[in-house]
Design an enzyme around this catalytic site. Structure first.
Site, short mmCIF file in Angstrom:
data_model
loop_
_atom_site.label_atom_id
_atom_site.label_comp_id
_atom_site.label_asym_id
_atom_site.label_seq_id
_atom_site.Cartn_x
_atom_site.Cartn_y
_atom_site.Cartn_z
N ARG A 4 0.93 -0.98 0.15
CA ARG A 4 0.12 -0.05 0.12
C ARG A 4 1.05 1.31 -0.04
O ARG A 4 1.71 1.42 1.02
CB ARG A 4 -0.93 -0.07 1.19
CG ARG A 4 -1.91 1.16 1.31
CD ARG A 4 -2.70 0.90 2.64
NE ARG A 4 -3.80 2.11 2.92
CZ ARG A 4 -4.83 2.23 2.50
NH1 ARG A 4 -5.58 1.40 1.95
NH2 ARG A 4 -5.56 3.29 2.78
N HIS B 250 -6.96 1.38 -6.79
CA HIS B 250 -7.45 0.67 -5.56
C HIS B 250 -8.22 -0.63 -5.71
O HIS B 250 -9.32 -0.79 -5.67
CB HIS B 250 -8.03 1.54 -4.76
CG HIS B 250 -8.21 1.28 -3.04
ND1 HIS B 250 -7.82 -0.06 -3.03
CD2 HIS B 250 -8.84 1.85 -2.01
CE1 HIS B 250 -7.91 -0.17 -1.53
NE2 HIS B 250 -8.52 0.91 -1.18
N GLN C 196 -10.45 -2.56 -3.34
CA GLN C 196 -11.69 -2.04 -2.63
C GLN C 196 -12.66 -2.22 -4.09
O GLN C 196 -13.97 -2.49 -3.43
CB GLN C 196 -11.37 -0.62 -2.49
CG GLN C 196 -12.91 0.11 -2.43
CD GLN C 196 -13.24 -0.13 -0.97
OE1 GLN C 196 -12.59 -0.17 0.21
NE2 GLN C 196 -14.50 -0.47 -1.08
N ASP D 112 -16.61 9.37 -2.19
CA ASP D 112 -15.29 9.18 -1.36
C ASP D 112 -15.05 10.63 -0.68
O ASP D 112 -15.59 11.55 -0.96
CB ASP D 112 -14.25 8.75 -2.33
CG ASP D 112 -12.69 8.28 -1.56
OD1 ASP D 112 -12.97 8.13 -0.47
OD2 ASP D 112 -11.95 7.95 -2.18
N CYS E 175 -16.20 3.83 0.23
CA CYS E 175 -15.07 3.01 0.48
C CYS E 175 -14.54 3.15 1.77
O CYS E 175 -13.76 2.50 2.33
CB CYS E 175 -14.04 3.25 -0.32
SG CYS E 175 -13.46 5.16 -0.87
N ARG F 215 -14.36 -6.70 1.98
CA ARG F 215 -12.88 -6.32 1.62
C ARG F 215 -12.21 -7.61 1.89
O ARG F 215 -11.33 -8.13 1.28
CB ARG F 215 -12.43 -5.26 2.46
CG ARG F 215 -12.57 -3.68 1.77
CD ARG F 215 -11.74 -3.65 0.38
NE ARG F 215 -10.43 -3.82 0.51
CZ ARG F 215 -9.70 -2.76 1.10
NH1 ARG F 215 -10.06 -1.47 1.31
NH2 ARG F 215 -8.38 -2.83 1.12
#
Length: 316
Positions: free
Chosen positions: A112, A139, A142, A234, A274, A302
């Site tokens: 990450r 991402h 996600q 988001d 998310c 997830r």
């Protein structure tokens, strides 16, 4: 022990760097495997017994770290947290050298970080699978969980419409590509100057031509939300953009997901985020906590979506 479906037999990728690398059938196989692994009777199948996943974090996280650690444990393996500040990466060792060293110790790597190029370099020099846990561009973990949530809720993806309201960031990029791959229509609404990168839009639209979906970008959130099955947002200032937060509050005025905006969606729409959420900024608490919200189902997914990726890439 419950028998589950064949383990994503069509997946030919060695890494999970972006959904653009995966064929539609491969993504659907991952989603179906994730749904199987989510069943209570399949929670603790030891499909990765004795395997070790290294997790490199240059950006902090809640969902990414906990879901990968829990997922590896449930699969009979182990996850090892590797902060860049606690390894030689933080003291100047090259990514290439780190990749070759860790390949001798581990069975897989999740990273990450900031730059997509770092993930790609790690994958290039690793002899073990590499998973993109998040970069400034993508991402994919996600979005795989997001597609899983949509599939669980609607029973199908093709022909549905997703509206994304907010910054044209890594989430917008990955949602466009993931939606286009599976035939899901997507409309992105962002303020002027905050639209997704032109090359990302062009890529998603090219993919959509093959799948029969529609990818649109607009500066009007109402246009994006009209007739949508799902509304997604988001935070307006992502990690690393804290200095821009005040400016962004002004620039994103009118892009809040609230009671006025959601009335343009279908009556049975679902709301997605998310997380983490900045309540009363990009979304009101009434929507976040309301009957249409599936944010915690989405967050749980997830775990299951990533377990599918782990089993597919690291399993025997």
């Amino acid at each position: 022990m419950t028998m589950i479906m064949p383990l994503a037999p069509t997946v030919t990728q060695e890494d999970f760097l972006s959904l653009k690398d995966y064929r539609t059938e491969e993504i659907l196989d991952l989603l179906n495997l994730a749904i199987e692994l989510k069943k209570p009777e399949n929670k603790y199948l030891p499909l990765l017994k004795g395997k070790v996943l290294g997790m490199i974090f240059e950006k902090s996280s809640t969902r990414t770290r906990v879901s990968f650690e829990a997922g590896m444990l449930q699969l009979g393996g182990h996850a090892m947290f590797l902060s860049s500040q606690d390894t030689q990466l933080g003291r100047g060792e090259t990514i290439a050298d780190t990749a070759r060293v860790l390949s001798g110790y581990l069975d897989g790597l999740m990273i990450r970080t900031f730059h997509q190029s770092a993930v790609e370099e790690l994958a290039e020099f690793s002899s073990i699978p590499v998973i993109n846990g998040l970069t400034d561009d993508y991402h994919p973990c996600q979005v795989l969980a997001d597609l899983m949530t949509l599939l669980e809720h609607f029973g199908e993806l093709k022909g549905r419409k997703l509206a994304y309201i907010g910054d044209g960031n890594n989430m917008a990029n990955s949602l466009m590509i993931g939606a286009a791959k599976v035939g899901l229509d997507i409309a992105i609404a962002a303020p002027r100057g905050y639209e997704p990168q032109a090359d990302m839009v062009a890529l998603a639209q090219a993919i959509a031509q093959d799948s029969g979906s529609v990818v649109t970008v607009t500066n009007d959130p109402i246009d994006a939300v009209k007739n949508s099955d799902a509304i997604y947002t988001d935070v307006w200032a992502s990690m690393g953009q804290e200095a821009e937060a005040i400016q962004r509050l002004n620039d994103f005025a009118g892009f809040q997901v609230n009671a006025e905006l959601v009335q343009y969606a279908k009556d049975d729409y679902i709301f997605m985020h998310c997380l983490p959420a900045h309540r009363e900024e990009e979304v009101t608490t009434a929507i976040l906590e309301g009957p249409h919200s599936v944010i915690f189902q989405e967050a749980e997914n997830r775990l299951h979506a990533q377990k599918a990726v782990l089993v597919t890439l690291m399993g025997d």
